[in-house]
Write a protein that holds these residues in place. Structure first.
Motif, PDB file in Angstrom:
ATOM      1  N   SER A 188       0.825  -1.075   0.024  1.00  0.00           N
ATOM      2  CA  SER A 188       0.096  -0.052   0.060  1.00  0.00           C
ATOM      3  C   SER A 188       0.816   1.213   0.030  1.00  0.00           C
ATOM      4  N   VAL A 189       1.986   1.193   0.677  1.00  0.00           N
ATOM      5  CA  VAL A 189       3.028   2.303   0.591  1.00  0.00           C
ATOM      6  C   VAL A 189       3.531   2.555  -0.651  1.00  0.00           C
ATOM      7  N   ASP A 190       3.895   1.622  -1.329  1.00  0.00           N
ATOM      8  CA  ASP A 190       4.465   1.606  -2.803  1.00  0.00           C
ATOM      9  C   ASP A 190       3.224   2.234  -3.653  1.00  0.00           C
ATOM     10  N   ILE A 191       2.046   1.878  -3.523  1.00  0.00           N
ATOM     11  CA  ILE A 191       0.899   2.502  -4.195  1.00  0.00           C
ATOM     12  C   ILE A 191       0.755   3.799  -4.122  1.00  0.00           C
ATOM     13  N   ALA A 192       0.935   4.224  -2.767  1.00  0.00           N
ATOM     14  CA  ALA A 192       0.616   5.733  -2.486  1.00  0.00           C
ATOM     15  C   ALA A 192       1.661   6.447  -3.119  1.00  0.00           C
ATOM     16  N   ARG A 193       3.106   5.852  -2.918  1.00  0.00           N
ATOM     17  CA  ARG A 193       4.173   6.777  -3.477  1.00  0.00           C
ATOM     18  C   ARG A 193       4.007   6.794  -4.953  1.00  0.00           C
ATOM     19  N   ALA A 194       3.589   5.920  -5.673  1.00  0.00           N
ATOM     20  CA  ALA A 194       3.600   5.745  -7.245  1.00  0.00           C
ATOM     21  C   ALA A 194       2.150   7.067  -7.565  1.00  0.00           C
ATOM     22  N   SER A 195       1.230   7.105  -6.619  1.00  0.00           N
ATOM     23  CA  SER A 195       0.167   7.886  -6.715  1.00  0.00           C
ATOM     24  C   SER A 195       0.869   9.737  -6.708  1.00  0.00           C
ATOM     25  N   HIS A 196       1.502   9.532  -5.736  1.00  0.00           N
ATOM     26  CA  HIS A 196       2.157  10.741  -5.399  1.00  0.00           C
ATOM     27  C   HIS A 196       3.094  11.288  -6.365  1.00  0.00           C
ATOM     28  N   ALA A 197       3.916  10.123  -6.885  1.00  0.00           N
ATOM     29  CA  ALA A 197       4.699  10.634  -8.041  1.00  0.00           C
ATOM     30  C   ALA A 197       4.112  11.170  -9.306  1.00  0.00           C
ATOM     31  N   ARG A 198       2.926  10.574  -9.467  1.00  0.00           N
ATOM     32  CA  ARG A 198       2.394  10.831 -10.633  1.00  0.00           C
ATOM     33  C   ARG A 198       1.540  12.449 -10.296  1.00  0.00           C
ATOM     34  N   MET A 199       1.143  12.584  -9.220  1.00  0.00           N
ATOM     35  CA  MET A 199       0.871  14.087  -8.853  1.00  0.00           C
ATOM     36  C   MET A 199       1.936  14.895  -9.236  1.00  0.00           C
ATOM     37  N   ARG A 200       3.189  14.654  -8.519  1.00  0.00           N
ATOM     38  CA  ARG A 200       4.219  15.368  -8.823  1.00  0.00           C
ATOM     39  C   ARG A 200       4.466  15.785 -10.196  1.00  0.00           C
ATOM     40  N   THR A 201       4.447  14.675 -10.962  1.00  0.00           N
ATOM     41  CA  THR A 201       4.741  14.879 -12.431  1.00  0.00           C
ATOM     42  C   THR A 201       3.720  16.083 -12.830  1.00  0.00           C
ATOM     43  N   LEU A 202       2.183  15.869 -12.753  1.00  0.00           N
ATOM     44  CA  LEU A 202       1.574  16.833 -12.996  1.00  0.00           C
ATOM     45  C   LEU A 202       1.530  18.209 -12.871  1.00  0.00           C
ATOM     46  N   ILE A 203       2.173  18.307 -11.520  1.00  0.00           N
ATOM     47  CA  ILE A 203       2.396  19.753 -10.849  1.00  0.00           C
ATOM     48  C   ILE A 203       3.324  20.267 -11.633  1.00  0.00           C
TER      49      ILE A 203
END
Length: 506
Positions: free
Chosen positions: A103-118
């Motif tokens: 779950s931590v890995d999934i969350a980190r991937a989600s955050h990475a996607r958000m950072r890329t969009l930002i």
């Protein structure tokens, strides 16, 4: 004695506890300050002016064992389905890096996607963006609103407006300060079907079209756990930021729901927020019950609810930047623990969540403190203050703020006898907790919010309820949809008359 009988017996003992006189607790126990003041993640939690004693603390520690607190705490962090009514895990802590590894890995991937969009937005991929209009409701709005208001006032990165109310006045107020050509619309809805949010989102799209935006959906970001619904509505897949179903709405600001805060603060600020929360996670996860700050706060909550039958708890932020915290806590605590049955479906023993309310010091002193000092209600009060000033004005401003905060707690405890004029007498013996933050930073605010989340969870475990469903909000929604579809049919005479007078034929 069965486990259920043992738990009931402990509650009976707690309810029969004698209430000590606060004015004498320090004389009775010179080490009280050491026992009742706890520090964690740069925050001082002063529980010394509450009625908790060694005797009551010992009972609560026994209750903690009886309800298997440590086992249930471990189950949450392990990603087990502790939300039993919905068959889900509870994994907001995984968004901060504390939880089941997958779950931590999934969350980190989600955050990475958000950072890329930002990063893409900041580079101009969506055109020139000056304003961010975020529409959501409940946890999809309260959390981001708190973060932006508390931490991003002087960031100067974007103008951010967060609109939750379906009342068109709220949306029009946001429109006034924004140019639709330079506005990014963030639509936050876990299911992407929330009636109020989608109505506001559609109106925002119409406003953008009328303002000359040829392709308004090209300036939309969706924050949701149902990406397919967002695509159906018209958002391009590259601008959909998902999060896990196991992250509840009122616990979701750490996920992509925090997108407007990450934009306003910058990614570094958002990461610091997550780390501050993770520090509190690690404390709550590993500290033994005697030294566990959120659990100690839950003991105090339960003492006042059960032993003194206090029905409310007041929270006063002596810092303008935290003015939205009481509203945030209302949803967190009352939606989580406002239940009447246990997790197993049997009736809960005794009262559950207190009614959370509050305001901002020093304003509240000239509004509601009369009742707190001299009224007949006993209301546990929580003061929150920040040592470092948030302004550059004369230090007298911040000194006056802190002096008033500390004086109110002392006055509630001490009171004043006045036999000559009872109207000028103060009963005293009124409890308070003071939470003192060194400096309001992303780290300290993250830790503070995580403290309240874990305190809410700990209260739920002590009461044996499920803090992570919210079926109580559904009936009103169902009836509203029925009225929209069928009009004034099949309801009580009062409701039918109101519909007929105000809405006519709908």
């Amino acid at each position: 004695m069965t486990d259920r009988e043992a738990i009931a017996d402990l509650w009976n003992q707690i309810e029969r506890l004698e209430t000590p006189e606060l004015r004498g607790v320090f004389d009775a126990d010179p080490s009280r300050l050491d026992k009742m003041v706890m520090s964690e993640a740069g925050i001082r939690f002063d529980f010394a002016k509450t009625h908790l004693t060694d005797t009551s603390l010992a009972l609560f520690l026994r209750l903690t064992e009886a309800v298997d607190f440590e086992v249930k705490r471990a189950a949450m962090f392990a990603g087990e389905a502790i939300n039993v009514t919905e068959g889900r895990a509870v994994e907001h802590s995984a968004e901060r890096g504390e939880g089941k590894a997958q779950s931590v890995d999934i969350a980190r991937a989600s955050h990475a996607r958000m950072r890329t969009l930002i990063d893409a937005i900041e580079a101009g991929a969506l055109g020139e963006i000056r304003h961010v209009l975020h529409v959501g409701i409940g946890g999809s709005a309260l959390g981001p609103d708190l973060l932006v208001d508390a931490l991003a006032r002087e960031a100067g990165r974007y103008d951010v407006a967060i609109v939750s109310n379906v009342d068109g006045v709220a949306l029009e107020e946001a429109f006034k300060g924004f140019d639709p050509r330079y506005t990014l619309l963030a639509v936050a809805s876990k299911t992407f079907t929330t009636t109020e949010t989608m109505l506001n989102a559609n109106s925002a799209i119409q406003w953008m079209r009328e303002g000359g935006v040829e392709d308004p959906f090209g300036q939309v970001v969706a924050l949701t756990a149902a990406p397919e619904k967002a695509m159906e509505w018209g958002v391009d897949e590259t601008r959909i930021l998902g999060f896990a179903e196991s992250v509840g709405g009122r616990y979701s600001l750490w996920s992509t729901i925090g997108f407007p805060a990450a934009l306003a603060l910058g990614w570094d600020g958002f990461e610091r927020l997550l780390e501050g929360a993770a520090a509190m996670d690690r404390h709550f996860r590993h500290a033994n019950p005697m030294e566990n700050v959120p659990l100690r706060a839950a003991f105090i909550d339960q003492y006042y609810a059960r032993a003194l039958r206090c029905q409310t708890r007041a929270v006063f932020a002596y810092d303008e930047r935290l003015r939205l915290l009481p509203s945030y806590l209302q949803q967190l605590e009352m939606e989580s623990n406002g239940k009447s049955v246990k997790a197993d479906g049997t009736p809960v023993y005794g009262p559950t969540a207190a009614i959370t309310w509050g305001g901002v010091g020093t304003d509240a002193q000239h509004a509601v403190f009369q009742l707190l000092h001299q009224g007949t209600h006993i209301v546990p009060v929580e003061f929150i203050a920040v040592t470092e000033a948030g302004d550059a004005l004369d230090p007298a401003h911040h000194e006056a703020l802190l002096v008033n905060c500390f004086a109110q707690g002392a006055a509630l405890m001490q009171g004043r006898e006045n036999a000559a004029d009872p109207a000028r007498a103060y009963a005293g013996n009124r409890p308070s907790t003071t939470i003192l933050i060194e400096d309001l930073t992303p780290e300290s605010l993250g830790a503070l919010i995580a403290f309240y989340e874990h305190r809410t969870f700990a209260n739920g475990i002590l009461m044996e309820i499920n803090s992570f469903d919210q079926f109580g909000v559904e009936l009103g929604k169902e009836i509203a949809k029925s009225i929209e579809k069928n009009g004034a049919k099949g309801f009580d005479p009062s409701t039918m008359a109101l519909i007929d007078i105000a809405l006519g034929d709908i």
